[in-house]
Enzyme design. Structure first.
Site, mmCIF file in Angstrom:
data_model
loop_
_atom_site.group_PDB
_atom_site.id
_atom_site.type_symbol
_atom_site.label_atom_id
_atom_site.label_comp_id
_atom_site.label_asym_id
_atom_site.label_seq_id
_atom_site.Cartn_x
_atom_site.Cartn_y
_atom_site.Cartn_z
ATOM 1 N N GLU A 34 0.695 -1.133 0.030
ATOM 2 C CA GLU A 34 -0.164 -0.039 0.133
ATOM 3 C C GLU A 34 0.854 1.449 -0.245
ATOM 4 O O GLU A 34 0.689 2.021 0.865
ATOM 5 C CB GLU A 34 -1.097 0.117 1.279
ATOM 6 C CG GLU A 34 -2.344 -0.815 0.765
ATOM 7 C CD GLU A 34 -3.627 -0.156 1.432
ATOM 8 O OE1 GLU A 34 -4.091 0.512 1.092
ATOM 9 O OE2 GLU A 34 -3.524 -0.841 2.862
ATOM 10 N N ASP A 218 -1.307 -10.325 7.808
ATOM 11 C CA ASP A 218 0.019 -10.121 7.540
ATOM 12 C C ASP A 218 0.886 -11.380 7.863
ATOM 13 O O ASP A 218 1.212 -11.672 8.802
ATOM 14 C CB ASP A 218 0.821 -8.811 7.856
ATOM 15 C CG ASP A 218 -0.104 -7.625 7.553
ATOM 16 O OD1 ASP A 218 0.258 -7.013 6.307
ATOM 17 O OD2 ASP A 218 -0.824 -7.113 8.311
#
Length: 269
Positions: A34, A218
DNA sequence: ATGACTATAGGATATAGA
């Protein structure tokens, strides 16, 4: 050797956070997701001054991934996930660093579901599974890390009740995750912390950070060749507690590559 | 069922995130 993955939620907005974290934790490799920046907006020079070589793949407004290496330049292997030439979203980078193959990925979120975004998520996941098959069996040590946007089990979330319809918990998403792991990948965090909740993301709503109402999305996966090198794994939660932090915290593994056996062709009979 | 919050782009709101 410490390797980390960190969804920065805007590399320009979070540059000071990123630099503080790199300075304090000194990861040898950092995979970022991101970026939310074009290629020309990536702070390569600042990171170089901080001691990190970088590969990056930007995109306007959304997505974007990068691989940083302390004291060296990552060698690019590929910058697209194979299987769909029409896919122009910046979500995958793969590089060689110090004899290690590192894949950095930002799997689509998929909300709302059902719908086209969820279909894209599952299609992207299928492409990842197809590509990862060869990496799983590779004689090279391979690490596949990033923001998978999958909560593997209900143990990986503070309370699944209000997330039941979310794309991150859907049976289809979890089935893809299981198929990926079945190729022979080791989920580093869960392997070393089988009995304790570990979170890597806390959303900005309802004081979820303050209440430790997190999700584990994650992940760092090690192929069979690399798995014996795994020494430690954890989350740098202090980063999430900073002012104006990303909603994700850096998640890492400590590897002892010298413990890997030599490739077979170099071994004496 | 909805919204809480934070980001980008752009210059008001719309869209995306997870």
């Amino acid at each position: 050797m410490k390797i980390a993955t960190f969804n920065v939620n805007g590399v320009k907005t979070r540059l000071a956070h990123l630099l503080r974290w790199l300075e304090k934790e000194q990861p040898d490799v950092a995979c970022l997701q991101e970026l939310k920046a074009l290629d020309e907006g990536f702070p390569a020079e600042t990171l170089r001054e901080a001691g990190y070589g970088a590969l990056w793949k930007g995109q306007r407004s959304w997505n974007g991934v990068a691989i940083l290496a302390r004291g060296s330049q990552p060698v690019e292997i590929r910058r697209v996930l194979p299987g769909d030439e029409a896919d122009d979203q910046s979500r995958y980078l793969e590089a060689a660093v110090d004899g290690l193959v590192v894949g950095c990925l930002y799997l689509p979120n998929g909300n709302p579901q059902p719908g086209p975004k969820f279909a894209y998520k599952l299609a992207w996941f299928e492409r990842l599974i197809a590509h990862a098959a060869a990496l799983a069996d590779s004689e090279h040590p391979v690490l596949l890390c990033g923001d998978y946007n999958v909560v593997p089990t209900d143990f990986d979330i503070y309370n699944p009740r209000s997330w039941r319809k979310d794309a991150l918990l859907q049976p289809e998403s979890r089935a893809c995750w299981e198929r990926l792991l079945a190729q022979g990948w080791t989920d580093a965090i869960r392997h070393l912390h089988p009995d304790e909740p570990v979170y890597t993301f806390w959303d900005y709503f309802r004081q979820h950070w303050q209440r430790n109402a997190g999700l584990r999305i994650d992940h760092l996966l090690l192929n069979r060749r690399l798995a014996p090198a795994l020494r430690a794994a954890g989350v740098d939660t202090w980063v999430r507690g900073e002012e104006k932090a990303s909603d994700h915290a850096p998640t890492w593994v400590e590897l002892e590559l010298s413990r890997l056996s030599k490739p077979r062709r170099n071994r004496r009979a």
